[in-house]
Enzyme design. Structure first.
Site, short mmCIF file in Angstrom:
data_model
loop_
_atom_site.label_atom_id
_atom_site.label_comp_id
_atom_site.label_asym_id
_atom_site.label_seq_id
_atom_site.Cartn_x
_atom_site.Cartn_y
_atom_site.Cartn_z
N LYS A 137 22.25 61.19 41.15
CA LYS A 137 21.37 60.89 39.99
C LYS A 137 22.13 61.37 39.16
O LYS A 137 21.59 63.39 39.17
CB LYS A 137 19.73 60.36 40.20
CG LYS A 137 19.45 61.93 40.50
CD LYS A 137 17.38 61.80 40.72
CE LYS A 137 16.52 62.36 40.28
NZ LYS A 137 15.46 62.21 40.56
N ARG A 157 3.50 57.52 41.19
CA ARG A 157 4.07 57.28 40.22
C ARG A 157 5.09 56.05 40.64
O ARG A 157 3.75 55.17 40.94
CB ARG A 157 5.71 58.40 39.85
CG ARG A 157 5.05 59.80 40.10
CD ARG A 157 6.18 60.74 39.18
NE ARG A 157 7.64 60.30 40.94
CZ ARG A 157 8.30 60.92 40.17
NH1 ARG A 157 8.69 62.03 39.62
NH2 ARG A 157 9.55 60.78 41.63
N HIS A 209 7.99 59.34 48.82
CA HIS A 209 8.61 60.49 47.96
C HIS A 209 7.07 61.63 47.71
O HIS A 209 5.83 60.83 47.71
CB HIS A 209 8.88 60.66 47.19
CG HIS A 209 9.53 61.60 45.90
ND1 HIS A 209 10.80 62.53 46.82
CD2 HIS A 209 9.78 62.29 45.00
CE1 HIS A 209 11.28 62.94 45.98
NE2 HIS A 209 10.20 63.75 45.08
N ARG A 265 16.83 63.17 51.76
CA ARG A 265 17.15 63.32 50.89
C ARG A 265 16.97 64.37 49.90
O ARG A 265 16.34 64.34 48.87
CB ARG A 265 16.85 62.40 49.79
CG ARG A 265 16.52 61.25 50.50
CD ARG A 265 15.31 60.07 49.30
NE ARG A 265 13.93 60.63 49.31
CZ ARG A 265 12.90 59.86 49.27
NH1 ARG A 265 12.67 59.23 50.49
NH2 ARG A 265 12.26 61.06 48.87
N TYR A 289 18.69 83.56 12.05
CA TYR A 289 17.72 83.01 11.02
C TYR A 289 16.02 83.51 11.20
O TYR A 289 14.96 84.00 12.77
CB TYR A 289 16.70 81.12 11.40
CG TYR A 289 18.30 80.50 11.09
CD1 TYR A 289 18.43 80.33 9.33
CD2 TYR A 289 18.48 79.68 12.32
CE1 TYR A 289 19.05 79.52 8.97
CE2 TYR A 289 20.25 79.33 11.41
CZ TYR A 289 20.31 78.59 10.25
OH TYR A 289 21.25 77.40 9.98
N CYS A 339 20.76 79.49 17.61
CA CYS A 339 20.75 78.20 16.48
C CYS A 339 21.55 77.08 16.94
O CYS A 339 22.05 77.32 18.17
CB CYS A 339 21.61 79.10 15.34
SG CYS A 339 21.01 80.73 14.97
N ASP A 351 24.71 75.86 16.64
CA ASP A 351 25.97 76.39 17.15
C ASP A 351 25.84 77.38 17.59
O ASP A 351 27.80 78.28 18.54
CB ASP A 351 26.92 75.90 16.78
CG ASP A 351 26.25 74.24 15.67
OD1 ASP A 351 26.44 73.22 16.21
OD2 ASP A 351 26.61 74.94 14.35
#
Length: 378
Positions: free
Chosen positions: A41, A139, A168, A223, A264, A311, A313
């Protein structure tokens, strides 16, 4: 590392590591007489669902697990014929296509059962169903008080085949936690109800942690998810190899004097003359901004600290008196071998789990490349 040099932002996935991990997990399951469903998944936890699925099946897995019909159909479109289970779908999910493409569907309620039965009628073939019981995670899953009615309704439906039942675990990554045995007892009680209703479903409960630590809970199918990708969910050491490396490169170096500040907010100031290396990755590429002031990278054979804030980028590495070449590889995380940083290091530093780190690497600007594919010599 072999391959294209000087990447801006690249995830390298080692498929031989995936095969190694699956062989280990499948061998544990096989000792208990269980098969192995590899969970792919979230695009294979950020590693790529199809390449991981292919490697996993090569290594001994026989099932694939996904969270949605959309993910399951993508595997079918990619040519996978192995059993695929989808377990968390909205009422708008295309169950008709799922039934037509022989995808197993999880059912947790009478309403969900009705939708699958309707899809089977329209498709003109029986649907394969796994009934899910909530054993304490609270859940998804059928509440215990509604379980007998769901089982009875499913057993009476000719349009479906009840292939399995499952649940689960909440705390399997904490070996010895009392909830694990409590959930196992509830699961056994739910199984007895299914047997009394005339069903003979295969049982699956064990996630990665239980696959590694609780062979008594392997039942018919395990699993594993995160362990497939080489990240260890349990406290004890296991022979798992992380499959993902995240790397970039140096695009600029500069010498700065003591007293100069970086990035920054000027949260970091050089205490001595030093060399800075600019690396073109940031929080838009999966580097959490919360790692600012706490991150180190692997550059030219050493761990080197990141100076100042991460930052959007870019980030800046403090190299001291070492001056790396422009284009030099910067490894942000990898296997941990030789002291290299890992995704788990990142997670531990910022108080999260490594699942979040690797799944967060599926981003538009991050190129993905594979090594260790059979026959590529990697």
């Amino acid at each position: 590392m072999r391959g294209t040099s000087s990447p801006r932002a690249e995830v390298v996935v080692n498929l031989e590591a995936v095969r190694h991990n699956v062989r280990l997990l499948a061998s544990r399951a096989a000792r208990s007489g269980a098969e192995t469903m590899v969970v792919v998944k979230a695009d294979g936890y950020g590693h790529g669902a199809a390449p991981v699925a292919r490697a996993a099946l090569d290594a001994g897995a026989t099932w694939l697990g996904v969270a949605s019909v959309e993910e399951a159909l993508a595997l079918r479109e990619a040519g996978f014929t192995a059993r695929v289970l989808s377990w968390l779908d909205t009422p708008a999910a295309d169950f008709d296509a799922a039934v037509t493409h022989d995808i197993d569907l999880s059912v947790s309620s009478a309403g969900e059962l009705a939708r699958v039965v309707g899809a089977a009628a329209r498709a003109g073939c029986r649907a394969r169903v796994h009934l899910k019981i909530d054993t304490g995670l609270s859940r998804n899953g059928c509440p215990p008080d509604l379980w007998p009615a769901l089982v009875k309704a499913a057993a009476a439906e000719d349009a479906i085949e009840v292939v399995g039942m499952w649940s689960h675990l909440a705390c399997a990554d904490e070996p010895g936690h009392s909830s694990v045995d409590a959930q196992a007892e509830r699961f056994a009680a739910a199984h007895a109800v299914a047997i009394d209703a005339g069903l003979s479903p295969l049982r699956h409960l064990a996630n990665s942690a239980a696959t590694l630590t609780r062979p008594d809970l392997h039942f018919d199918l395990v699993r594993p998810g995160i362990a497939v990708y080489g990240l260890n969910p349990v406290p004890q050491s296991e022979d798992l190899t992380p499959a993902m490396t995240f790397r970039s490169s140096v695009v600029l170096t500069k010498r700065v004097s003591a007293g100069e500040s970086v990035s920054y907010g000027h949260t970091w100031t050089a205490s001595a003359d030093t060399t800075l290396a600019l690396v073109p990755v940031g929080y838009a590429d999966g580097v959490p901004r919360t790692l600012s002031g706490r991150l180190s990278v692997w550059l030219d054979g050493s761990r080197r600290p990141v100076a100042g804030r991460v930052c959007m980028d870019q980030l800046v590495v403090d190299c001291g008196d070492h001056e790396p070449d422009v284009g030099a590889e910067v490894v942000l995380f990898t296997t941990g071998e030789g002291g290299t940083p890992t995704a788990t290091d990142w997670a531990n530093t910022i108080g999260t789990i490594d699942y979040e780190i690797v799944t967060g690497m599926y981003r538009p600007r991050v190129r993905r490349r594979y090594v260790g594919a059979e026959g590529d010599g990697s």
